[in-house]
Design a protein around this motif. Structure first.
Motif, PDB file in Angstrom:
ATOM      1  N   PRO A 253       0.827  -1.213   0.000  1.00 21.80           N
ATOM      2  CA  PRO A 253       0.000   0.000   0.000  1.00 21.80           C
ATOM      3  C   PRO A 253       0.858   1.258   0.000  1.00 21.80           C
ATOM      4  N   THR A 254       0.561   2.140  -0.946  1.00 25.86           N
ATOM      5  CA  THR A 254       1.322   3.366  -1.119  1.00 25.86           C
ATOM      6  C   THR A 254       0.354   4.532  -1.219  1.00 25.86           C
ATOM      7  N   PRO A 255       0.403   5.503  -0.293  1.00 24.17           N
ATOM      8  CA  PRO A 255      -0.540   6.629  -0.329  1.00 24.17           C
ATOM      9  C   PRO A 255      -0.486   7.356  -1.670  1.00 24.17           C
ATOM     10  N   ARG A 256      -1.671   7.771  -2.138  1.00 19.89           N
ATOM     11  CA  ARG A 256      -1.760   8.511  -3.394  1.00 19.89           C
ATOM     12  C   ARG A 256      -2.966   9.435  -3.323  1.00 19.89           C
ATOM     13  N   ARG A 257      -2.752  10.704  -3.614  1.00 20.85           N
ATOM     14  CA  ARG A 257      -3.847  11.671  -3.622  1.00 20.85           C
ATOM     15  C   ARG A 257      -4.748  11.457  -4.826  1.00 20.85           C
ATOM     16  N   ALA A 258      -5.959  11.939  -4.718  1.00 10.78           N
ATOM     17  CA  ALA A 258      -6.934  11.807  -5.801  1.00 10.78           C
ATOM     18  C   ALA A 258      -6.491  12.609  -7.025  1.00 10.78           C
ATOM     19  N   PHE A 259      -6.865  12.116  -8.187  1.00  7.10           N
ATOM     20  CA  PHE A 259      -6.578  12.779  -9.453  1.00  7.10           C
ATOM     21  C   PHE A 259      -7.641  12.318 -10.437  1.00  7.10           C
ATOM     22  N   GLN A 260      -7.732  12.996 -11.566  1.00  8.07           N
ATOM     23  CA  GLN A 260      -8.716  12.621 -12.577  1.00  8.07           C
ATOM     24  C   GLN A 260      -8.060  11.811 -13.675  1.00  8.07           C
ATOM     25  N   GLY A 261      -8.806  10.904 -14.245  1.00  2.00           N
ATOM     26  CA  GLY A 261      -8.306  10.108 -15.355  1.00  2.00           C
ATOM     27  C   GLY A 261      -7.263   9.114 -14.896  1.00  2.00           C
ATOM     28  N   TRP A 262      -6.350   8.788 -15.785  1.00  2.00           N
ATOM     29  CA  TRP A 262      -5.234   7.916 -15.453  1.00  2.00           C
ATOM     30  C   TRP A 262      -3.946   8.697 -15.608  1.00  2.00           C
ATOM     31  N   ARG A 263      -2.882   8.162 -15.060  1.00  2.00           N
ATOM     32  CA  ARG A 263      -1.552   8.754 -15.172  1.00  2.00           C
ATOM     33  C   ARG A 263      -0.561   7.647 -15.507  1.00  2.00           C
ATOM     34  N   TYR A 264       0.553   8.034 -16.113  1.00  2.00           N
ATOM     35  CA  TYR A 264       1.648   7.082 -16.298  1.00  2.00           C
ATOM     36  C   TYR A 264       2.328   6.857 -14.954  1.00  2.00           C
ATOM     37  N   LEU A 265       2.863   5.657 -14.763  1.00  2.00           N
ATOM     38  CA  LEU A 265       3.605   5.311 -13.562  1.00  2.00           C
ATOM     39  C   LEU A 265       4.853   4.559 -14.015  1.00  2.00           C
ATOM     40  N   LYS A 266       6.014   5.175 -13.789  1.00  2.00           N
ATOM     41  CA  LYS A 266       7.275   4.541 -14.173  1.00  2.00           C
ATOM     42  C   LYS A 266       7.498   3.285 -13.337  1.00  2.00           C
ATOM     43  N   ALA A 267       8.154   2.307 -13.925  1.00  2.00           N
ATOM     44  CA  ALA A 267       8.415   1.037 -13.238  1.00  2.00           C
ATOM     45  C   ALA A 267       9.166   1.256 -11.928  1.00  2.00           C
ATOM     46  N   GLU A 268      10.111   2.193 -11.920  1.00  2.00           N
ATOM     47  CA  GLU A 268      10.896   2.416 -10.692  1.00  2.00           C
ATOM     48  C   GLU A 268      10.070   3.091  -9.586  1.00  2.00           C
ATOM     49  N   ASP A 269       8.930   3.687  -9.940  1.00  2.00           N
ATOM     50  CA  ASP A 269       8.067   4.334  -8.947  1.00  2.00           C
ATOM     51  C   ASP A 269       6.914   3.442  -8.492  1.00  2.00           C
ATOM     52  N   ALA A 270       6.760   2.297  -9.115  1.00  2.00           N
ATOM     53  CA  ALA A 270       5.653   1.399  -8.804  1.00  2.00           C
ATOM     54  C   ALA A 270       5.930   0.645  -7.496  1.00  2.00           C
TER      55      ALA A 270
END
Length: 137
Positions: free
Chosen positions: A94-111
């Motif tokens: 589990p990794t905290p993430r603020r709300a956003f609209q749509g989708w976003r890219y997520l780099k492999a190193e940040d996953a």
């Protein structure tokens, strides 16, 4: 290195809710996926092993392999993108993430890492959520 997508899982309170919703779609003979407005411009990178990371109740909680991206036109004539997902739900740390609209890219190193590869893999979801809210994990 694959490129991932991240999306809010609106209406789900847990990984189990998402699994039940998707199981119902499968029972009706529908594919597992998500329709969105924007088509990823970096689709080759996403299709090279990317996953859709779902944000549930303010944290990235689970991922699903992306097995396809399809253009489609909805009933109003608007172009959409169908993100076709594999049936496997893979819990992640589990990794905290603020709300956003749509989708976003997520780099492999940040996953976030798959939960099976972490020390707290055996902690029940409810307890993990409580510990995360207390800032202990």
């Amino acid at each position: 290195m694959p490129l991932h997508l991240i999306k809010l899982c609106v209406g789900c309170d847990s990984i189990e809710d998402l699994a039940q919703w998707q199981a119902e779609r499968l029972r009706r003979g529908e594919e597992v996926g998500h329709t969105t407005r924007m088509f990823p411009k970096r689709c080759e990178e996403v299709l090279a092993g990317g996953s859709l990371y779902w944000v549930i109740r303010g944290a990235i909680m689970v991922r699903q392999p992306i097995i396809g991206l399809r253009s489609l036109t909805d009933g109003d004539g608007i172009e959409r993108c169908r993100i076709v997902l594999g049936n496997q739900l893979v819990p992640v740390r589990p990794t905290p993430r603020r709300a956003f609209q749509g989708w976003r890219y997520l780099k492999a190193e940040d996953a976030p890492a798959d939960l099976a590869n972490t020390a707290d893999a055996d902690v029940p979801d409810g307890m993990r959520r409580d510990l995360r809210e207390l800032g202990l994990i």
